[in-house]
Design an enzyme around this catalytic site. Structure first.
Site, PDB file in Angstrom:
ATOM      1  N   ASP A  25       0.821  -1.207   0.000  1.00  0.00           N
ATOM      2  CA  ASP A  25       0.000   0.000   0.000  1.00  0.00           C
ATOM      3  C   ASP A  25       0.862   1.267   0.000  1.00  0.00           C
ATOM      4  OD1 ASP A  25      -2.675   0.506  -0.214  1.00  0.00           O
ATOM      5  OD2 ASP A  25      -3.044   0.694   1.927  1.00  0.00           O
ATOM      6  N   GLY A  85     -12.624   6.776   4.321  1.00  0.00           N
ATOM      7  CA  GLY A  85     -13.362   5.593   4.742  1.00  0.00           C
ATOM      8  C   GLY A  85     -13.134   5.412   6.223  1.00  0.00           C
ATOM      9  N   GLY A  87     -10.579   4.004   7.375  1.00  0.00           N
ATOM     10  CA  GLY A  87      -9.244   4.603   7.332  1.00  0.00           C
ATOM     11  C   GLY A  87      -9.346   5.807   6.405  1.00  0.00           C
ATOM     12  N   MET A 159     -19.723   6.756  10.225  1.00  0.00           N
ATOM     13  CA  MET A 159     -20.185   8.098   9.867  1.00  0.00           C
ATOM     14  C   MET A 159     -21.701   8.157   9.725  1.00  0.00           C
ATOM     15  SD  MET A 159     -19.380  11.177   9.485  1.00  0.00           S
ATOM     16  CE  MET A 159     -17.634  11.420   9.237  1.00  0.00           C
ATOM     17  N   ARG A 160     -22.322   7.079   9.205  1.00  0.00           N
ATOM     18  CA  ARG A 160     -23.778   7.090   9.067  1.00  0.00           C
ATOM     19  C   ARG A 160     -24.458   7.288  10.421  1.00  0.00           C
ATOM     20  NH1 ARG A 160     -23.676   1.943   5.281  1.00  0.00           N
ATOM     21  NH2 ARG A 160     -22.019   1.651   6.777  1.00  0.00           N
ATOM     22  N   GLY A 203     -15.670   4.937   1.521  1.00  0.00           N
ATOM     23  CA  GLY A 203     -17.072   4.823   1.935  1.00  0.00           C
ATOM     24  C   GLY A 203     -17.723   6.170   2.231  1.00  0.00           C
TER      25      GLY A 203
HETATM   26  P1  AMP Z   1     -14.878   2.164   3.991  1.00  0.00           P
HETATM   27  O1  AMP Z   1     -13.858   1.904   5.085  1.00  0.00           O
HETATM   28  O2  AMP Z   1     -14.279   2.789   2.771  1.00  0.00           O
HETATM   29  O3  AMP Z   1     -15.742   0.971   3.694  1.00  0.00           O
HETATM   30  O4  AMP Z   1     -15.886   3.282   4.582  1.00  0.00           O
HETATM   31  C1  AMP Z   1     -16.650   3.058   5.736  1.00  0.00           C
HETATM   32  C2  AMP Z   1     -17.235   4.377   6.191  1.00  0.00           C
HETATM   33  O5  AMP Z   1     -18.107   4.897   5.159  1.00  0.00           O
HETATM   34  C3  AMP Z   1     -18.093   4.252   7.456  1.00  0.00           C
HETATM   35  O6  AMP Z   1     -17.817   5.329   8.362  1.00  0.00           O
HETATM   36  C4  AMP Z   1     -19.502   4.405   6.909  1.00  0.00           C
HETATM   37  O7  AMP Z   1     -20.383   4.956   7.862  1.00  0.00           O
HETATM   38  C5  AMP Z   1     -19.281   5.393   5.784  1.00  0.00           C
HETATM   39  N1  AMP Z   1     -20.432   5.427   4.866  1.00  0.00           N
HETATM   40  C6  AMP Z   1     -20.869   4.470   4.017  1.00  0.00           C
HETATM   41  N2  AMP Z   1     -22.031   4.867   3.407  1.00  0.00           N
HETATM   42  C7  AMP Z   1     -22.318   6.101   3.889  1.00  0.00           C
HETATM   43  C8  AMP Z   1     -23.368   7.060   3.665  1.00  0.00           C
HETATM   44  N3  AMP Z   1     -24.360   6.808   2.809  1.00  0.00           N
HETATM   45  N4  AMP Z   1     -23.322   8.242   4.345  1.00  0.00           N
HETATM   46  C9  AMP Z   1     -22.331   8.499   5.209  1.00  0.00           C
HETATM   47  N5  AMP Z   1     -21.303   7.646   5.466  1.00  0.00           N
HETATM   48  C10 AMP Z   1     -21.306   6.476   4.822  1.00  0.00           C
END
Ligand code: AMP
Length: 270
Positions: A25, A85, A87, A159-160, A203
């Site tokens: 990475d 995300g 991270g 975050m949601r 995300g």
């Molecule tokens: P990842 O590690 O890239 O899978 O991202 C995960 C993060 O993305 C978590 O904090 C989720 O709450 C956030 N996330 C995914 N969908 C949404 C959404 N529709 N609104 C806000 N945050 C989101």
């Protein structure tokens, strides 16, 4: 790298004849100039490998390739990618090559994350060890697993959940996340000598209209003007026609970068 090496060893035991391909990475960031590769420590530590490696390179590699395909002129310019995300980090690129990133020796530096602190004054570590009697393992656990959005909100790393909660603490966690992204945006733009595009991925970057809107609010001074309707629709291009720099949402795909690298290596070995 004990957990990564454990995977290699387990695979060697289970599939002794299989060729293993490791995708780092950090590799994408090897184009960093030296000034962004060092810490201000005595030189012997740099020689021992204490360097600003940067992470999320597989994601930035994918985004760089997508920009070349979708918007070649943007790809060739000065681009900041915000991988937001669980991270989170940001990378400044010129011509698709990494110039600077917010992560350093480990994936702890830079932006606050789901459970990680992001940038923190190292003096806090001395305080926690000397005054609070914490062990280094306890500090590591605190910084990696109990901090960031989870620590500040006292509620969740997701975050949601924080966007829906509406509590003072959840809002403060979001405020801090946004504030640090905006600070890094200014710093990276200075490192690049200007800005032609900002790309959101990860995300949160791909899905949260609120975070994108708050990051871009009042950023006209750096050439960013968000189109609220495009942002609400989750379009690929979310800046206005008048915006000097483009704002894009590009879903990332780290697994595909790994698969392609493996395929390339196997084909060249055949
Ligand atoms: P990842 O590690 O890239 O899978 O991202 C995960 C993060 O993305 C978590 O904090 C989720 O709450 C956030 N996330 C995914 N969908 C949404 C959404 N529709 N609104 C806000 N945050 C989101």
């Amino acid at each position: 790298q004990p957990h990564n090496l454990a995977g290699v060893e387990a695979a060697m035991a289970a599939f002794p004849d299989a060729l293993q391909v490791a995708c780092f990475d950090t590799a994408f960031h090897r184009s960093h100039p030296k000034v962004n590769d060092v810490f201000a420590l005595p030189r012997e530590y740099y020689d021992k490998g204490v360097r600003r490696y940067g992470f999320h390179g597989l994601s930035y590699d994918y985004i760089s390739g997508e920009l070349k395909r979708l918007a070649p002129l943007v790809h060739d310019g000065r681009v900041i990618v915000a991988h937001l995300g669980n991270g989170a980090s940001m990378c400044g690129m010129i011509g698709g090559h990494s110039i600077a990133s917010t992560m350093g020796f480990t994936a702890l530096d830079g932006l606050p994350m789901g459970t990680r602190t992001g940038q923190i004054d190292p003096g806090v570590i001395f305080y926690l060890v000397q005054q609070e009697g914490k062990s280094i393992d306890e500090v590591r656990q605190l910084f990696y697993s109990k901090s960031g959005l989870l620590g500040l909100s006292g509620l969740s790393n997701d975050m949601r959940t924080l966007e829906a909660a509406g509590t003072v603490e959840a809002n403060e966690a979001i405020d801090y996340f946004v504030f640090r992204i905006r600070r890094e945006l200014g710093g990276l733009a200075a490192a690049l000598g200007g800005l032609d595009a900002l790309v959101f991925c990860g995300g949160i970057g791909e899905n949260s209209r609120l975070i994108r809107e708050r990051v871009c609010e009042g950023m006209g001074w750096i050439g960013l003007e968000l189109d609220r309707e495009r942002n609400a629709r989750n379009d690929t291009l979310i800046s206005t026609e008048m915006s000097r720099a483009r704002i894009l949402v590009v879903p990332t795909n780290e697994e595909l970068v790994i698969a392609r690298a493996g395929k390339r290596l196997l084909e060249s070995a055949a």
